[in-house]
Write an enzyme that holds these catalytic residues in place. Structure first.
Site, PDB file in Angstrom:
ATOM      1  N   HIS A  44       0.826  -1.202   0.000  1.00  0.00           N
ATOM      2  CA  HIS A  44       0.000   0.000   0.000  1.00  0.00           C
ATOM      3  C   HIS A  44       0.868   1.263   0.000  1.00  0.00           C
ATOM      4  O   HIS A  44       2.077   1.210   0.246  1.00  0.00           O
ATOM      5  CB  HIS A  44      -0.924  -0.025   1.217  1.00  0.00           C
ATOM      6  CG  HIS A  44      -2.020  -1.043   1.078  1.00  0.00           C
ATOM      7  ND1 HIS A  44      -2.969  -1.263   2.049  1.00  0.00           N
ATOM      8  CD2 HIS A  44      -2.322  -1.897   0.056  1.00  0.00           C
ATOM      9  CE1 HIS A  44      -3.820  -2.201   1.644  1.00  0.00           C
ATOM     10  NE2 HIS A  44      -3.427  -2.610   0.443  1.00  0.00           N
ATOM     11  N   GLU A  46       1.209   3.755   2.018  1.00  0.00           N
ATOM     12  CA  GLU A  46       1.917   4.102   3.258  1.00  0.00           C
ATOM     13  C   GLU A  46       3.250   3.374   3.342  1.00  0.00           C
ATOM     14  O   GLU A  46       4.255   3.929   3.801  1.00  0.00           O
ATOM     15  CB  GLU A  46       1.070   3.726   4.486  1.00  0.00           C
ATOM     16  CG  GLU A  46      -0.259   4.448   4.585  1.00  0.00           C
ATOM     17  CD  GLU A  46      -1.406   3.711   3.884  1.00  0.00           C
ATOM     18  OE1 GLU A  46      -1.178   3.163   2.772  1.00  0.00           O
ATOM     19  OE2 GLU A  46      -2.517   3.700   4.425  1.00  0.00           O
ATOM     20  N   CYS A  69      -5.409   1.111   6.205  1.00  0.00           N
ATOM     21  CA  CYS A  69      -6.128  -0.126   6.504  1.00  0.00           C
ATOM     22  C   CYS A  69      -5.644  -0.723   7.810  1.00  0.00           C
ATOM     23  O   CYS A  69      -4.537  -0.464   8.271  1.00  0.00           O
ATOM     24  CB  CYS A  69      -5.953  -1.125   5.356  1.00  0.00           C
ATOM     25  SG  CYS A  69      -4.271  -1.728   5.181  1.00  0.00           S
ATOM     26  N   CYS A  78      -1.595  -1.270   7.289  1.00  0.00           N
ATOM     27  CA  CYS A  78      -0.771  -0.063   7.236  1.00  0.00           C
ATOM     28  C   CYS A  78      -0.717   0.626   8.592  1.00  0.00           C
ATOM     29  O   CYS A  78       0.230   1.336   8.903  1.00  0.00           O
ATOM     30  CB  CYS A  78      -1.314   0.903   6.190  1.00  0.00           C
ATOM     31  SG  CYS A  78      -1.111   0.258   4.534  1.00  0.00           S
TER      32      CYS A  78
HETATM   33  C1  AOF Z   1      -4.446   1.625   2.461  1.00  0.00           C
HETATM   34  N1  AOF Z   1      -3.516   2.042   1.557  1.00  0.00           N
HETATM   35  O1  AOF Z   1      -2.677   2.119  -0.469  1.00  0.00           O
HETATM   36  C2  AOF Z   1      -4.694   0.962  -0.165  1.00  0.00           C
HETATM   37  C3  AOF Z   1      -5.685   0.572   0.764  1.00  0.00           C
HETATM   38  O2  AOF Z   1      -5.762  -6.852  -0.330  1.00  0.00           O
HETATM   39  P1  AOF Z   1      -5.085  -5.634   0.192  1.00  0.00           P
HETATM   40  O3  AOF Z   1      -4.184  -5.943   1.374  1.00  0.00           O
HETATM   41  O4  AOF Z   1      -4.359  -4.849  -0.862  1.00  0.00           O
HETATM   42  O5  AOF Z   1      -6.233  -4.695   0.795  1.00  0.00           O
HETATM   43  C4  AOF Z   1      -7.130  -4.073  -0.063  1.00  0.00           C
HETATM   44  C5  AOF Z   1      -7.979  -3.117   0.715  1.00  0.00           C
HETATM   45  O6  AOF Z   1      -7.155  -2.190   1.435  1.00  0.00           O
HETATM   46  C6  AOF Z   1      -8.860  -2.265  -0.185  1.00  0.00           C
HETATM   47  O7  AOF Z   1     -10.107  -2.876  -0.422  1.00  0.00           O
HETATM   48  C7  AOF Z   1      -9.007  -1.003   0.644  1.00  0.00           C
HETATM   49  O8  AOF Z   1      -9.966  -1.160   1.669  1.00  0.00           O
HETATM   50  C8  AOF Z   1      -7.629  -0.877   1.269  1.00  0.00           C
HETATM   51  N2  AOF Z   1      -6.737  -0.162   0.360  1.00  0.00           N
HETATM   52  N3  AOF Z   1      -5.533   0.938   2.032  1.00  0.00           N
HETATM   53  O9  AOF Z   1      -4.294   1.858   3.659  1.00  0.00           O
HETATM   54  C9  AOF Z   1      -3.574   1.740   0.290  1.00  0.00           C
HETATM   55  N4  AOF Z   1      -4.777   0.598  -1.470  1.00  0.00           N
HETATM   56 ZN    ZN Z   2      -3.027  -0.516   3.836  1.00  0.00          ZN
END
Ligand code: AOF
Ligand code: ZN
Length: 341
Positions: A44, A46, A69, A78
């Site tokens: 992600h 972060e 997240c 994160c």
């Molecule tokens: C963040 N930063 O850059 C993004 C987030 O399967 P994963 O681990 O990639 O999780 C996907 C979920 O994480 C996505 O549905 C959304 O809720 C969150 N995305 N969160 O802190 C990020 N791309």
């Molecule tokens: Zn995340």
């Protein structure tokens, strides 16, 4: 936060079903690290920003366009990375509508003693991920209706000057969408093949409707990779055609079924482009309005009085209210955008 959004947009068209996210780490008024989420399955925003900042992140401020997240998905939470980095404050653009996050990330950071501010440049952050948000809240892809009009009010089968070229509005639009639906006659007449000219663009899946076609559908010579991103929905077998192109035989494919197919493939945004023979669109337009499947409209008004008018749009009994209208001039055309409400 505006910089976070700018950085996030480097991955435009590449992150579905995940959102685009950007993160900037600041200490003593200086940017010491930044990063964005490049693709689902990869770390992600972060994580990249914290890596970039290294030890300097301690006592810094992390700006993130989406709430960090707090769950183990394809990648670890994160929130834990931020806590470990010892940043003193986290500024969040918007809460993550994903029900498994939905403020749990903010709470986790606060419980760890980190100051959290939520809702900075919120509208901008929401616009960045309008498709992701819609898909999270409704379980359906975000659908945009696009068409070209003459100043005389007729539907046109053409795009404005430079629209397909790099930086042109249509090329940029294609880059944003995961899939494009259009009529086979748009391809047969070589009106357009929906390929974005933006550098490094992830090309959309092309879904071709062919109700009106009575001969082989003409598809330009495609590489195997590009051919795998074309699906033709036909009512009858139409010869061999391009190798590698998927044909779905269906006597009546509804828009809901097409969208369900997109969703299963992890595609969150669909551009329904009224290019080609209007007959191909009549049923799915009616269905889309009846079932509330359209979210946005993009209309290009060309500087042509009448042009090769195909047919006047017949939206009788269809939803008429549109909000948040914006307009701009691009390549000599007027581009109007709005949201159905
Ligand atoms: C963040 N930063 O850059 C993004 C987030 O399967 P994963 O681990 O990639 O999780 C996907 C979920 O994480 C996505 O549905 C959304 O809720 C969150 N995305 N969160 O802190 C990020 N791309
Ligand atoms: Zn995340």
């Amino acid at each position: 936060m505006r910089r976070c959004v700018g950085v996030a947009r480097k991955a435009i068209g590449c992150t579905s079903p995940n959102p685009m996210v950007g993160c900037v780490i600041v200490r003593d008024g200086k940017i010491i690290g930044e990063g964005f989420h490049p693709k689902a399955g990869q770390p992600h925003a972060e994580v990249f920003a914290l890596r970039d900042a290294g030890d300097l992140a301690e006592n810094g401020i992390a700006y993130v366009s989406l709430e960090p997240c707090n769950h183990y998905g394809r990648t670890p939470p994160c929130t834990e990375a931020l806590i470990k980095s010892k940043v003193k404050k986290v500024v969040v653009g918007m809460v993550d509508p994903n029900p498994i996050v939905a403020s749990a990330g903010v709470k986790r950071l606060q419980d760890a003693g980190i100051e959290v501010i939520v809702g900075v440049e919120e509208e901008l952050c929401k616009k960045l991920n309008e498709a992701y948000i819609h898909q999270m809240l409704t379980g359906k892809p975000f659908v945009t209706l696009r068409y070209s009009l003459s100043l005389g009010g007729n539907l046109l089968n053409q795009l404005g000057e430079n629209a397909m070229e790099r930086g042109g509005y249509y090329s940029k639009l294609l880059q944003e969408y995961d899939a494009v639906i259009l009529s086979s006659t748009a391809l047969a007449n070589k009106l357009v093949f929906p390929v974005s000219s933006e550098l490094g663009a992830n090309q959309p899946l092309t879904i071709v409707l062919s109700k009106s076609a009575n001969s082989l559908i003409q598809i330009p010579d495609l590489t195997t990779d590009a051919a795998s991103k074309v699906i033709i929905i036909t009512e009858k077998e139409l010869g061999n055609g391009q190798e590698g192109v998927q044909r779905t035989l269906s006597d009546k494919m509804t828009l809901a079924e097409i969208l369900e197919h997109c969703k299963r493939k992890g595609l969150c945004s669909v551009l329904l482009d009224l290019m080609g023979d209007y007959v191909d669109f009549e049923d799915i337009l009616k269905e889309g309005f009846d079932k509330d499947l359209f979210q946005k409209v993009v209309v290009e008004v060309l500087p042509i009085w009448d042009g090769s008018a195909v047919k006047t749009l017949s939206f009788a009994n269809m939803k008429t209210r549109v909000k948040n209208l914006t307009s701009r001039i691009s390549g000599g055309s007027l581009i109007v955008e709005g949201y159905f409400c």
